[in-house]
Write an enzyme that holds these catalytic residues in place. Structure first.
Site, PDB file in Angstrom:
ATOM      1  N   LYS A 177       0.841  -1.187   0.000  1.00  0.00           N
ATOM      2  CA  LYS A 177       0.000   0.000   0.000  1.00  0.00           C
ATOM      3  C   LYS A 177       0.883   1.247   0.000  1.00  0.00           C
ATOM      4  O   LYS A 177       2.040   1.105   0.360  1.00  0.00           O
ATOM      5  CB  LYS A 177      -0.959  -0.025   1.179  1.00  0.00           C
ATOM      6  CG  LYS A 177      -0.340   0.466   2.515  1.00  0.00           C
ATOM      7  CD  LYS A 177      -1.406   0.670   3.545  1.00  0.00           C
ATOM      8  CE  LYS A 177      -1.524   2.108   3.942  1.00  0.00           C
ATOM      9  NZ  LYS A 177      -0.709   2.515   5.076  1.00  0.00           N
ATOM     10  N   GLU A 245      -3.091   5.369  17.990  1.00  0.00           N
ATOM     11  CA  GLU A 245      -1.640   5.184  18.094  1.00  0.00           C
ATOM     12  C   GLU A 245      -1.042   6.292  18.949  1.00  0.00           C
ATOM     13  O   GLU A 245      -1.385   7.462  18.768  1.00  0.00           O
ATOM     14  CB  GLU A 245      -1.003   5.250  16.702  1.00  0.00           C
ATOM     15  CG  GLU A 245      -1.444   4.141  15.782  1.00  0.00           C
ATOM     16  CD  GLU A 245      -0.742   4.231  14.437  1.00  0.00           C
ATOM     17  OE1 GLU A 245       0.251   3.532  14.246  1.00  0.00           O
ATOM     18  OE2 GLU A 245      -1.177   5.022  13.583  1.00  0.00           O
ATOM     19  N   HIS A 269      -7.112   0.014   6.427  1.00  0.00           N
ATOM     20  CA  HIS A 269      -7.246  -0.802   7.637  1.00  0.00           C
ATOM     21  C   HIS A 269      -8.633  -0.708   8.286  1.00  0.00           C
ATOM     22  O   HIS A 269      -9.245  -1.719   8.615  1.00  0.00           O
ATOM     23  CB  HIS A 269      -6.185  -0.410   8.669  1.00  0.00           C
ATOM     24  CG  HIS A 269      -4.778  -0.377   8.122  1.00  0.00           C
ATOM     25  ND1 HIS A 269      -4.352  -1.233   7.139  1.00  0.00           N
ATOM     26  CD2 HIS A 269      -3.713   0.399   8.426  1.00  0.00           C
ATOM     27  CE1 HIS A 269      -3.072  -0.982   6.865  1.00  0.00           C
ATOM     28  NE2 HIS A 269      -2.669   0.005   7.625  1.00  0.00           N
TER      29      HIS A 269
HETATM   30  C1  BG6 Z   1       0.449   1.554   8.377  1.00  0.00           C
HETATM   31  C2  BG6 Z   1       0.386   3.055   8.379  1.00  0.00           C
HETATM   32  O1  BG6 Z   1      -0.222   1.021   7.278  1.00  0.00           O
HETATM   33  O2  BG6 Z   1      -0.133   1.057   9.565  1.00  0.00           O
HETATM   34  C3  BG6 Z   1       1.050   3.627   9.612  1.00  0.00           C
HETATM   35  O3  BG6 Z   1       1.031   3.547   7.214  1.00  0.00           O
HETATM   36  C4  BG6 Z   1       0.484   3.006  10.862  1.00  0.00           C
HETATM   37  O4  BG6 Z   1       0.903   5.043   9.665  1.00  0.00           O
HETATM   38  C5  BG6 Z   1       0.500   1.489  10.745  1.00  0.00           C
HETATM   39  O5  BG6 Z   1       1.277   3.424  11.957  1.00  0.00           O
HETATM   40  C6  BG6 Z   1      -0.230   0.853  11.912  1.00  0.00           C
HETATM   41  O6  BG6 Z   1      -0.009  -0.518  11.858  1.00  0.00           O
HETATM   42  P1  BG6 Z   1       0.054  -1.396  13.170  1.00  0.00           P
HETATM   43  O7  BG6 Z   1       0.263  -2.780  12.670  1.00  0.00           O
HETATM   44  O8  BG6 Z   1       1.165  -0.859  14.005  1.00  0.00           O
HETATM   45  O9  BG6 Z   1      -1.286  -1.185  13.824  1.00  0.00           O
END
Ligand code: BG6
Length: 535
Positions: A177, A245, A269
Site C-alpha cells: 500500500k 496510536e 485498515h
Molecule cells: C500503516 C500506516 O499502514 O499502519 C502507519 O502507514 C500506521 O501510519 C501502521 O502506523 C499501523 O499498523 P500497526 O500494525 O502498528 O497497527
C-alpha cells in the site's frame, strides 16, 4: 467427571484444522524490489527468516533483492543480518540458523527504470539449476507506488511475467500500500497492472488482514451460534472501531503530508475491519466468496452526504504522552509548518442493508493519542425501561462485546452483576478471553502469514480490485470536501488527548459517546488490585 488432562485432550480432538487443505508451497524465487528499503529489512526478511526456521518455506527457495545501490550478495546479507538483530520479534538467533537462511539470499543491482537491469535479473533467475526456481516467481513490490506499473511492464518485457495461464508454473505480484491516492489513480494503476498480469496474479497487501485477531473476526462470528444471532440491528445499538496510536508521524513526515490519516488508515485498515465485522456470511471459505461479501458490504455504505455532518478531522499540536513532551505535527520533519494534513479522523457511517439499517458505525483513528490500541466494540441495546433499568436509569450500562485487535489481544464480554454484600448494587463485570493466556505468547507477524499465503497462492487475505476501488469511492468525497479547506483552531488537538472536541460531538448528537479502549489488565489499576474503571 473429566479431569483437566482429559479435558485438554478433548479440546485438542475438537481443534478443527482448516488449513489442512491449504495448497502446498512450491519451490520458488522471491524477488523483492526496493530491497534497500526499511520494509525489506524490518519486516519482509525477518518474516521470511521466521518462516524458514519453522520449515514453512518451500525447499528450495531463493530470495533476490533488487535495488539501485552497488553491493554484492555478502554485503547485502550482512546488512540484513544487522537489521534483523535490531528489529526482529525474535532475538538471540543462532548464527548457524541465519547462515543457513542467508545462503539463499542474493542481490541484483539495478535501476527500476532501466530495462537492461531486468535482463540482468532474468539471467540471474534463469541461472538456477532447479526448474521451479527458474519459473515460479513471487515479485514483491516494496517500492514507491509510482514505480509499480513500470516494474510490472519491464518484467513482462523480459518474459518474466505473463498473463497467460501456465500449467505447471506461476508468477505472482505482491503490491504494497498505498494503492493509488484516490479512485481514479487506483483504477489507472489497476488498468496498468492488469495489462501484464491477470487479476488472479495480483496480491494487494493490507497488513491488517495478516493480523491474528483480524483473521479471528470471521471465525468468531461464523463459528459461534450465540454471537451471530445477536449481530444485527435488532440487538446492536452502535459499533465503534478505534485504531489509536501513541506515536506521532516521526520520520515519515514526507509520506504523511501526502497521505493523511484518511488515506493512510481509513481507506484500508479501518474499512477492512469494518467489512469483516459487518459482512454477511460468505457462501464458502474460498477467497472469492469472502471477498465478494466484503465488496457487497463496502458498497452498502450510505454515501456520506454533507461531509461536515458525518466526518471530523484533527491534527495534533504539542502535548504530553506518558510524561514525555511531544511536538506538534507541524514541527515534525518534512512537514509544512502550515500543513492542513489530518492526523485524526472520526466518522459516522451507516450501512444500508437489511441487517444493519439504522445502526451507526463509528470509526476513529489518530496519531499522538493517549494509548496505542485497536479494538471493535459492539454496543448492545439497553434492556427495556422496567425493573433495574427503571431504577438505575443510564447508570445501568448496556452489554458490550469488545474485540481487542492489539495489543493484549482478546475478546471481552461486558455485562452487569450484583456487587456481593447485603446492599443491592449492580455494576458492570467482564468475561475476558485473552489470547496470551489461552494460547501462549506466540503471535506471528502479519507479514509472515501474508507472505506464506502469497507463496501458496491463496488470495483470501489480499484486497481484490473491486474492493480497493469500493474503498476509495467511500473516502474520495471526504478528501474532496477537505481539499483546499485550511484546518481551523477547533480541529487541532493536543498530543495525548482523544482528538478534537468535534469528535465527541459527532456521537453526542446521537446520545452516544466514545468508549475508551479497554484497559489493559495490570497496566492501569485502581490501587485495589482491580483493573481500571470500566468505560
Ligand atoms: C500503516 C500506516 O499502514 O499502519 C502507519 O502507514 C500506521 O501510519 C501502521 O502506523 C499501523 O499498523 P500497526 O500494525 O502498528 O497497527
Amino acid at each position: 467427571m473429566l479431569n483437566a488432562e482429559h479435558a485438554e485432550q478433548l479440546d485438542e480432538l475438537l481443534t478443527c484444522r482448516l488449513d489442512l487443505g491449504r495448497r502446498a508451497v512450491e519451490p520458488c524465487s522471491i524477488v523483492i524490489f526496493g530491497a534497500s528499503g526499511d520494509l525489506t529489512a524490518r519486516k519482509l526478511i525477518p518474516a521470511l527468516f521466521h518462516l524458514f526456521c519453522e520449515k514453512q518455506l518451500p525447499t528450495p527457495f531463493r530470495i533476490i533483492g533488487f535495488a539501485r545501490r552497488e553491493k554484492d550478495d555478502e554485503l547485502f546479507r550482512t546488512e540484513l543480518h544487522e537489521a534483523f538483530k535490531k528489529y526482529s520479534r525474535t532475538k538471540n538467533v543462532e548464527d548457524s540458523a541465519w547462515e543457513a537462511f542467508a545462503k539463499n539470499v542474493f542481490y541484483c543491482q539495478g535501476d527500476i527504470s532501466d530495462p537492461a537491469a531486468y535482463g540482468k535479473l532474468r539471467d540471474l533467475l534463469k541461472s538456477s539449476n532447479h526448474e521451479a526456481l527458474r519459473n515460479n516467481f513471487l515479485f514483491y513490490l516494496a517500492t514507491l507506488p509510482s514505480q509499480f506499473a513500470e516494474i510490472v511492464e519491464n518484467l513482462h518485457n523480459v518474459n518474466l511475467l505473463s498473463k497467460e495461464e501456465q500449467k505447471h508454473h506461476w508468477q505472482r505480484v505482491v503490491v504494497e500500500k498505498p494503492f493509488g491516492h484516490d479512485l481514479a489513480s487506483a483504477q489507472q494503476l489497476n488498468n496498468e497492472l492488469t495489462k501484464y498480469a491477470h487479476e488472479k496474479q495480483i496480491y494487494r497487501i493490507d497488513h491488517y488482514l495478516g493480523k491474528e485477531t483480524v483473521q479471528n473476526i470471521l471465525m468468531f462470528r461464523f463459528s459461534n451460534a450465540i454471537f451471530e444471532e445477536l449481530w444485527t440491528r435488532r440487538s446492536v445499538e452502535q459499533v465503534q472501531i478505534t485504531v489509536s496510536e501513541k506515536l506521532g508521524v516521526g520520520s515519515r513526515g514526507g509520506y504523511y503530508e501526502e497521505a493523511g490519516a484518511l488515506r493512510d488508515m481509513v481507506q484500508n485498515h479501518l474499512l477492512q475491519v469494518l467489512a469483516l465485522i459487518a459482512m454477511e456470511p460468505p457462501v464458502s471459505l474460498e477467497a472469492e466468496s469472502i471477498r465478494d461479501e466484503k465488496v457487497k458490504l463496502l458498497k452498502s455504505i450510505r454515501p456520506l452526504g454533507n461531509i461536515a455532518d458525518n466526518v471530523v478531522r484533527g491534527q495534533y499540536t504539542g502535548g504530553e504522552i506518558d510524561g514525555q513532551k511531544r511536538i506538534a505535527y507541524r514541527e515534525e520533519g518534512r512537514v509544512n509548518p502550515q500543513s492542513s494534513t489530518e492526523t485524526f479522523v472520526a466518522a459516522r457511517l451507516h450501512i444500508d442493508n437489511w441487517r444493519w439499517s439504522g445502526v451507526p458505525f463509528y470509526l476513529r483513528t489518530g496519531k499522538s493519542l493517549p494509548v496505542s490500541a485497536s479494538e471493535v466494540r459492539i454496543q448492545f441495546k439497553p434492556t427495556p425501561n422496567v425493573l433495574f433499568a427503571a431504577q438505575c436509569g443510564t447508570k445501568l450500562d448496556a452489554n458490550a462485546i469488545t474485540l481487542r485487535l492489539q495489543p493484549h489481544e482478546g475478546i471481552f464480554l461486558r455485562f452487569n452483576g450484583k456487587v456481593p454484600g447485603t446492599s443491592t448494587q449492580l455494576r458492570p463485570v467482564r468475561m475476558h478471553f485473552d489470547y496470551g493466556v489461552e494460547f501462549g505468547a506466540y503471535t506471528p507477524e502479519a507479514y509472515e502469514r501474508l507472505l506464506l499465503e502469497a507463496i501458496s497462492g491463496d488470495a483470501t487475505l489480499f484486497i481484490r480490485r473491486d474492493e480497493v476501488e469500493a474503498a476509495w469511492s467511500i473516502v474520495d468525497p471526504i478528501r474532496q470536501a477537505w481539499d483546499g479547506l485550511p484546518l481551523t483552531e477547533r480541529e487541532l488537538y493536543s498530543a495525548g488527548t482523544w482528538g478534537p472536541a468535534a469528535s465527541d460531538d459527532l456521537l453526542a448528537q446521537h446520545k452516544h459517546a466514545w468508549r475508551k479502549p479497554h484497559p489493559i489488565p495490570g497496566e492501569i489499576s485502581d490501587g485495589k488490585g482491580r483493573d481500571a474503571k470500566f468505560e
